[in-house]
Design an enzyme around this catalytic site. Structure first.
Site: not given
Ligand SMILES: [Mg+2]
Length: 307
Positions: A177, A185, A190, A194, A220
């Protein structure tokens, strides 16, 4: 495009060869049925075959049957050559798997037109195979990271669980995680998020051995499968992954951002039956505890076995 020309009569063979070469085809010549089959049997053999029906060794019909039984990809388009008096047998030829037929002596424009049909069919079939493979890849690959997606990594886990249970070997999974991902983010957007996911995916793979697998579990989260690893070894391996992810800050939108991750571990051993999702759920408990203890760490789940 390569064409196999199988014809036992030297004069007819020569005439065909001259024509085909003149039209720019690459020719592979066979003087009897056995030679023809030898060429077609190969995985990389010609995709179009002009085959004389009557040949010593193996006749054209038998070759057609074998080609179809083999079911090779890309498709082999077969044009059968027949004598005038064989016209009535054409149905038998088509039934054996030929795509088309022509009577000898052949007419040049007709042969050329029929070969173009063959090329078109082979081309279409090649495109179809490529499209099918692309679909297959979309179904199992996570588009963002290029890793196996959830469906694919679960399938791998199910397979590995079966195998290790039979061998009574241990198997561990690590659920990774990325720490504070929501914050990344929110702060950088975003696209930056990514980029972090892609980079993390790349970094995670480096410490893993070829028989170990990692896939994108969702959001994630990433799932690592460690066949043959007991809890202790799994802890070592996933800690290497953790440290590879954190090795140096990522440059995002001109800012240097430290990325860390937390790993939850679950292990099964002694040939116990455990379902893939149960094992992943067991690992999933751990990151929460890891975070309670501070992030950037590996934590083994207490409940390693279900069933
Ligand atoms: Mg013949």
């Amino acid at each position: 495009m390569r064409i196999l020309l199988a014809e036992d009569e030297p004069v007819s063979r020569h005439l065909l060869q001259v024509c085909l070469t003149g039209w720019g085809y690459e020719i592979v010549v066979a003087a009897d049925g056995a030679e023809a089959w030898q060429q077609l049997e190969r995985g990389d053999g010609p995709s179009i075959a002009i085959i004389d029906w009557m040949m010593p060794g193996m006749d054209g019909l038998e070759i057609c049957r074998r080609v179809r039984a083999q079911g090779r990809e890309p498709y082999v388009y077969v044009l059968l050559l027949t004598e005038r008096h064989q016209q009535d047998d054409v149905v038998a030829g088509l039934k054996s798997g030929a795509d088309d037929f022509m009577t000898k002596p052949f007419d040049e424009p007709e042969l050329r037109a029929r070969l173009r049909v063959g090329e078109r069919i082979v081309q279409l079939q090649t495109e179809l195979v490529a499209a099918r493979e692309a679909m297959r890849s979309i179904a199992v690959v996570d588009a963002l990271t290029g890793l196996p997606n959830r469906t694919a990594i679960l399938q791998t886990l199910a397979k590995e669980l079966n195998r290790t249970r039979r061998e009574r070997a241990p198997l561990s999974v690590g659920l990774v995680d990325i720490d504070h991902f929501k914050q990344i983010n929110d702060t950088y957007g975003h696209l930056a998020g990514d980029a972090v996911l892609r980079q993390t995916a790349t970094r995670m793979q480096a410490p893993l051995r070829s028989y170990e697998a990692v896939g994108r579990w969702g959001g994630e989260e990433f799932l690592i499968i460690l066949p043959g690893c007991d809890a202790q070894v799994a802890h070592l391996v996933t800690d290497r992954v953790r440290s590879a992810v954190a090795v140096e800050p990522l440059l995002i939108e001109g800012a240097s951002v430290s990325i860390t991750c937390s790993v939850g571990l679950a292990t099964t051993c002694d040939g116990r039956i455990v379902q893939p999702l149960e094992l992943v759920s067991a690992a999933d408990l751990a990151p929460y505890r890891a975070k309670a203890h501070g992030r950037n760490r590996v934590e083994a789940a207490e409940v390693a076995h279900a069933g």
